[in-house]
Scaffold this active site. Structure first.
Site, PDB file in Angstrom:
ATOM      1  N   GLY A 142      46.018  42.011  47.705  1.00 41.53           N
ATOM      2  CA  GLY A 142      46.995  42.189  48.778  1.00 41.53           C
ATOM      3  C   GLY A 142      48.234  41.335  48.597  1.00 41.53           C
ATOM      4  N   HIS A 194      52.477  45.085  41.776  1.00 45.22           N
ATOM      5  CA  HIS A 194      51.356  45.927  42.199  1.00 45.22           C
ATOM      6  C   HIS A 194      51.793  47.393  42.267  1.00 45.22           C
ATOM      7  CE1 HIS A 194      50.176  42.023  44.326  1.00 45.22           C
ATOM      8  NE2 HIS A 194      49.128  42.268  43.566  1.00 45.22           N
TER       9      HIS A 194
HETATM   10  P1  AMP Z   1      46.277  40.343  42.417  1.00 47.08           P
HETATM   11  O1  AMP Z   1      46.538  40.968  43.757  1.00 47.08           O
HETATM   12  O2  AMP Z   1      47.139  39.149  42.153  1.00 47.08           O
HETATM   13  O3  AMP Z   1      44.819  40.112  42.158  1.00 47.08           O
HETATM   14  O4  AMP Z   1      46.757  41.406  41.345  1.00 47.08           O
HETATM   15  C1  AMP Z   1      46.253  42.711  41.333  1.00 47.08           C
HETATM   16  C2  AMP Z   1      46.667  43.361  40.050  1.00 47.08           C
HETATM   17  O5  AMP Z   1      48.086  43.385  39.968  1.00 47.08           O
HETATM   18  C3  AMP Z   1      46.163  42.601  38.815  1.00 47.08           C
HETATM   19  O6  AMP Z   1      45.760  43.512  37.817  1.00 47.08           O
HETATM   20  C4  AMP Z   1      47.388  41.825  38.410  1.00 47.08           C
HETATM   21  O7  AMP Z   1      47.412  41.506  37.024  1.00 47.08           O
HETATM   22  C5  AMP Z   1      48.489  42.811  38.746  1.00 47.08           C
HETATM   23  N1  AMP Z   1      49.767  42.102  38.891  1.00 47.08           N
HETATM   24  C6  AMP Z   1      49.991  40.950  39.568  1.00 47.08           C
HETATM   25  N2  AMP Z   1      51.269  40.550  39.395  1.00 47.08           N
HETATM   26  C7  AMP Z   1      51.855  41.458  38.586  1.00 47.08           C
HETATM   27  C8  AMP Z   1      53.162  41.591  38.028  1.00 47.08           C
HETATM   28  N3  AMP Z   1      54.124  40.701  38.261  1.00 47.08           N
HETATM   29  N4  AMP Z   1      53.412  42.656  37.232  1.00 47.08           N
HETATM   30  C9  AMP Z   1      52.433  43.568  36.972  1.00 47.08           C
HETATM   31  N5  AMP Z   1      51.184  43.502  37.461  1.00 47.08           N
HETATM   32  C10 AMP Z   1      50.895  42.452  38.258  1.00 47.08           C
END
Ligand code: AMP
Length: 298
Positions: free
Chosen positions: A38, A44
């Site tokens: 989230g 995301h």
């Molecule tokens: P998180 O909500 O931080 O657990 O991230 C969910 C997904 O989004 C994970 O696969 C992360 O690697 C990806 N994600 C987070 N930040 C970025 C970003 N800046 N660019 C691309 N994907 C991202």
């Protein structure tokens, strides 16, 4: 791509999500899955966009997974805004969003104190050693455990992860290989104009620190400049990063090089043909990570 807003199906528990996904698949349609914690941002949404491009529907989970936090304070202050997340997902054309609680994801698998029973944990593969795995004990075990359960709920054709969490993509690929599904798609890191990798934790930075945090990506770009100038020795490449980070505002945890296709606990010693530069640092009490493939075009 601009997508016509579609009504987002929002489901409050994993059991309902499991039924929805089973019904979707029973109609012979493909499903792309984006697991998140989230506080969604453009990074995301780029994963959601890719999932929509490659599947008949995109499904997103929002769950701040307590199993993967090795610091209680980090878990407590992790940003949460489900209303804003749902709006962003609806605008992006996402098909289904689901949330849940630990008890909802692991029914009958918690003890009296609400902790996961030993049999419910999934041990991560060999990519969980070194860097994040060493500095955040138990983190990847928590990731592998929830991701396996999320996959079991959704049974996606493809699951989308960000390169931003590079070591996590390796752990998830290990897991998908062991399970025999799904296909793992790794998507590029979305960055702010300053170069700072987008992250939910950026919300916790003071405005001045948010500007200063761009030092992490500057360090990575310095390593890539050295790579482009012909440097292949990991120690020299990581030294280029540390020079940028030295005396800067961030407290460095690591700035290291790995062969992205042959993960090792420690930095390789001899010259390498493929390289990913990885950095972790704290700024104003917020822990940030970033990485960059050095051997691929900008
Ligand atoms: P998180 O909500 O931080 O657990 O991230 C969910 C997904 O989004 C994970 O696969 C992360 O690697 C990806 N994600 C987070 N930040 C970025 C970003 N800046 N660019 C691309 N994907 C991202």
């Amino acid at each position: 791509m601009n997508r016509a807003p579609t009504p987002l199906v929002s489901l409050p528990d994993p059991a309902a999500a499991r039924r929805w996904c089973a019904d979707w698949r029973a109609r012979g349609r493909t499903l792309g899955f984006v697991p998140t914690m989230g506080a969604l941002h453009d990074g995301h949404l780029s994963l959601v966009e890719r999932a929509l491009d490659e599947n008949d529907a995109a499904c997103v989970s929002v769950f701040v997974n307590p199993l993967q936090f090795n610091e209680q304070r980090d878990f407590e202050r992790y940003p949460r805004d489900l209303g804003a997340d749902a709006q962003l997902l609806e605008g992006a054309g996402c098909t289904m969003l689901f949330t849940g609680t630990l008890a909802g994801f692991f029914p009958g698998e918690l003890d009296a104190r609400g902790e996961l029973l030993p049999a419910a944990w999934r041990e991560p593969g060999p990519s969980a050693t070194g860097l994040e795995g060493d500095l955040r004990p138990g983190h990847f075990r928590g990731v592998a455990t929830i991701v396996e359960r999320l996959f079991d709920v959704v049974r996606p054709d493809r699951a989308y992860f960000g390169h931003k969490d590079f070591q996590q993509t390796l752990v998830v690929k290990d897991l998908a290989r062991a399970l025999g599904y799904p296909a793992i798609v790794v998507c590029p890191t979305a960055r702010e104009a300053s170069g700072l990798a987008r992250s939910s934790r950026n919300e916790l930075l003071l405005p001045a620190d948010r500007e200063r945090a761009a030092v992490l990506s500057r360090a990575l770009f310095a390593a890539r400049d050295a790579w482009c100038a012909g440097e292949r020795r990991p120690a020299r490449l990581s030294a280029a990063m540390r020079t940028v980070l030295a005396d800067g505002p961030a407290t460095l945890e690591y700035a290291e090089i790995r062969d992205p296709e042959r993960w090792t606990r420690d930095e390789p010693v001899g010259p390498i043909e493929r390289a990913v530069a990885l950095v972790a640092a704290r700024l104003g009490g917020v822990r940030l990570i970033d990485n960059l493939r050095l051997d691929e075009p900008a």
